[in-house]
Design a protein around this motif. Structure first.
Motif, short mmCIF file in Angstrom:
data_model
loop_
_atom_site.label_atom_id
_atom_site.label_comp_id
_atom_site.label_asym_id
_atom_site.label_seq_id
_atom_site.Cartn_x
_atom_site.Cartn_y
_atom_site.Cartn_z
N GLY A 18 26.63 46.34 42.05
CA GLY A 18 25.52 46.22 43.53
C GLY A 18 26.12 44.88 44.57
N ASN A 19 27.07 44.14 44.69
CA ASN A 19 27.60 43.43 44.97
C ASN A 19 27.90 43.99 46.06
N HIS A 20 27.02 43.02 47.26
CA HIS A 20 27.02 43.41 49.10
C HIS A 20 28.94 42.93 49.11
N ALA A 21 29.27 44.13 50.09
CA ALA A 21 30.53 43.82 50.36
C ALA A 21 31.12 42.41 50.63
N ASP A 22 30.04 41.61 51.06
CA ASP A 22 31.38 40.41 51.44
C ASP A 22 31.60 39.23 50.14
N SER A 23 31.06 40.25 48.90
CA SER A 23 30.71 39.05 47.79
C SER A 23 31.49 39.71 46.43
N SER A 24 31.97 41.37 47.00
CA SER A 24 32.21 42.33 46.23
C SER A 24 33.14 42.17 45.93
N GLY A 25 34.27 42.43 45.21
CA GLY A 25 36.01 42.16 44.53
C GLY A 25 36.58 42.02 45.89
N ARG A 26 37.23 41.46 46.41
CA ARG A 26 38.82 41.21 47.71
C ARG A 26 38.99 42.98 47.34
N VAL A 27 39.97 43.11 46.71
CA VAL A 27 41.37 43.96 46.83
C VAL A 27 39.98 45.79 46.32
N THR A 28 39.01 45.24 45.89
CA THR A 28 38.28 46.82 46.25
C THR A 28 38.06 47.31 47.60
N GLN A 73 39.08 34.52 41.80
CA GLN A 73 40.37 34.13 41.61
C GLN A 73 41.17 33.86 42.94
N PRO A 74 42.64 32.68 42.89
CA PRO A 74 42.43 32.46 44.31
C PRO A 74 44.05 34.11 44.85
N LEU A 75 43.90 33.21 45.92
CA LEU A 75 44.36 34.48 47.43
C LEU A 75 45.95 35.15 46.62
N SER A 76 46.83 33.95 45.33
CA SER A 76 48.35 34.53 45.69
C SER A 76 47.79 35.29 44.12
N SER A 77 47.22 35.54 43.25
CA SER A 77 47.07 36.02 41.92
C SER A 77 46.57 37.93 42.37
N GLN A 134 47.90 41.65 42.20
CA GLN A 134 47.18 42.72 42.05
C GLN A 134 46.79 43.87 42.80
N SER A 135 46.57 43.83 43.99
CA SER A 135 46.62 44.65 45.36
C SER A 135 48.69 45.31 45.07
#
Length: 262
Positions: free
Chosen positions: A129-139, A213-217, A221-222
């Motif tokens: 239930g994380n807010h979109a701004d704090s949930s998985g960035r790849v998601t 995780q850092p943006l490089s990782s 994943q993306s």
């Protein structure tokens, strides 16, 4: 301990935890799953995915936890998960990420209980239930937009990349799955294609807490998630260009382009 469904049929359950360089965080997850007085796992398997730290030694400290080590220098989450469930004969496989700081005793049990007590279900996934701004960035930036365009029936899934899942081993053994981070979305889309969207249910897991995780990782994943999704688009339509020409997808792409220029 075995779990029984409404038809009083016994199911055996295995928990598979892929772990790569997770020695600092893995103990929390293992303490939770091994100390649970109502645990339903017949076996707990940690797959040490080519770790360079003390992941293997940490696992050995927990009695009753089975260690499977991959040491070929070619790590991959999908590869680790498959290595784990191939070592098991359990009917139900539960998966859990090794860095999940928010895991609670009953959450993994709830995935299994929902799966075996609802006959139409073939996959249960954790919904965070994380807010979109704090949930998985790849998601938020990769998986959900692509699902909306190419697999709209699955676009309502709140946490399509969550690593906490339960499914039947016989369902996944025959799937051609990625060896990398694309495995979670691949399992979802492959089982949705085989059994229909109604065969998938999400179970609320509250707020997810895990290391950022850092943006490089995340970039790696993306790309792996994108590859897994597009491979399934091609399997469904025969060719990616044909899929893009499909009226519903073509319309969504035009809408997305218009919004992007707003």
């Amino acid at each position: 301990m075995a779990v029984k469904n409404s038809l009083s049929q016994t199911r055996t359950v295995a928990l598979v935890i892929p772990a790569r360089n997770e020695a600092p965080r893995l103990p929390h997850v293992l303490e939770i799953v091994t100390s649970n007085p109502t645990a339903i796992f017949d076996e707990i398997i940690v797959v040490n995915d080519c770790s360079a730290d003390a992941t293997a030694a940490t696992t050995r400290q927990f009695r009753g936890v089975r260690l499977v080590s991959l040491d070929d220098g070619q790590p991959g989450k999908g590869k680790a998960l498959q290595a784990g469930w191939r070592q098991s004969t359990a009917d139900v496989i539960v998966t859990c990420d090794a860095d999940l700081g928010s895991i609670q005793h009953e959450q993994l049990n709830s995935l299994v209980n929902a799966l075996v007590n609802q006959q139409q279900l073939r996959l249960t996934k954790a919904a965070y239930g994380n807010h979109a701004d704090s949930s998985g960035r790849v998601t938020e930036l990769t998986a959900k937009p692509l699902l909306e365009v190419f697999f709209p029936d699955c676009a309502d899934i709140q946490s399509p990349l969550s690593g906490e899942m339960a499914f039947y081993r016989t369902d996944v053994e025959s799937l051609d799955l990625p060896q990398d981070y694309g495995v979670d979305i691949a399992i979802l889309l492959d089982l949705a294609k085989r059994h229909g969207r109604s065969s998938i249910a999400e179970i609320p897991f509250g707020t997810k807490k895990h290391p950022h995780q850092p943006l490089s990782s995340l970039s790696i994943q993306s790309r792996q998630v994108i590859r897994a999704i597009l491979e399934r688009v091609e399997r469904l339509h025969g060719d990616l260009e044909d899929a893009i020409r499909t009226p519903s997808i073509s319309h969504l792409l035009k809408v997305s382009s218009a919004l992007g220029n707003y």
